[in-house]
Write an enzyme that holds these catalytic residues in place. Sequence first.
Site, PDB file in Angstrom:
ATOM      1  NE  ARG A 184      46.377  67.309  39.584  1.00 20.58           N
ATOM      2  CZ  ARG A 184      45.428  68.216  39.752  1.00 20.58           C
ATOM      3  NH1 ARG A 184      44.727  68.725  38.712  1.00 20.58           N
ATOM      4  NH2 ARG A 184      44.937  68.785  40.986  1.00 20.58           N
TER       5      ARG A 184
ATOM      6  CG  ASP B 100      53.383  73.022  40.635  1.00 16.91           C
ATOM      7  OD1 ASP B 100      52.206  72.678  40.279  1.00 16.91           O
ATOM      8  OD2 ASP B 100      53.777  73.324  41.616  1.00 16.91           O
TER       9      ASP B 100
ATOM     10  CE1 TYR C  41      57.241  66.860  43.947  1.00 14.84           C
ATOM     11  CE2 TYR C  41      55.773  65.605  45.812  1.00 14.84           C
ATOM     12  CZ  TYR C  41      55.927  66.268  44.759  1.00 14.84           C
ATOM     13  OH  TYR C  41      54.941  66.179  43.744  1.00 14.84           O
TER      14      TYR C  41
ATOM     15  NE  ARG D 247      58.395  76.150  43.336  1.00 12.97           N
ATOM     16  CZ  ARG D 247      57.583  76.517  42.236  1.00 12.97           C
ATOM     17  NH1 ARG D 247      56.703  75.936  41.696  1.00 12.97           N
ATOM     18  NH2 ARG D 247      57.809  77.738  41.840  1.00 12.97           N
TER      19      ARG D 247
END
Length: 277
Positions: free
Chosen positions: A49, A51, A109, A196
Amino acid sequence: MRIALGVEYDGSEYCGWQSQPSGGSVQDALEAALSKIACSDVRVTTAGRTDTGVHASYQVLHFDTQAQRPMNAWVRGVNALLPDSIAALWALQTTDDFHARYCASERCYLYLLLNHPVRPGLYHGKIGWFHQALDVERMRVAAQMLLGEHDFSAFRAAECQAKSPVRNLTRLEITRQGDIIAFELRANGFLHHMVRNIVGCLIYVGKGKYPPEWMRKLLEGRKRSDAAPTFSAAGLYLAGITYDPKWKLPHFVEPPLAALLPRMSRPGQSGCNMKIR
């Protein structure tokens, strides 16, 4: 019948991946389109999932359906019903024991950062931004301290629902071309806001606020409050999911972002020609 589906999306317009009561998520848009093709309700399960504001160049999901359709209907037909910012890449009939989330062995990522005094305009929402000069070599030294299996509590959002904060980070590579700094992270899984938060801490090291050894102290201390604030979602892309070859899914080679972000360096700098695929 179980179908695996590869998708990509621009997350700027959506409140993240997960379905919301009021709609507005990537999952909501995909399920609506798939349900029309199937002529019945379709619910999807995803590999990971994302954000609000986070993009995906290679996301994988699965769904079950009784509808008999050619595979291209799950791609071309679905794409005709999806918003322009979401696209199905491929569809493949698989077995009932395939699970998009639990069968994934690794996730990748990519975070793209513009390191320049002036904020981006043309690529607003597609790239992160930091205005002060960053020392990439210091950041690389700090990044090496995060590799391996660790308790990543210091990089975990307070609302994270994962049962364990332990993850195995197998790759954290930092490259710079012109004004663009790219962070590539690969792990068996990621915690909520983990990428992040790591990027934010590396930026603190790169601008000289802390030495590279600070990263090791954060890992050992396990306190989110000791780390840097969560960095912007704008430059974050879910860029790949790895599965065992037995599933015969199309395998990503590298994140295909070069076509999305051509020549992003500022005037006077060499163009950003990241050969990613």
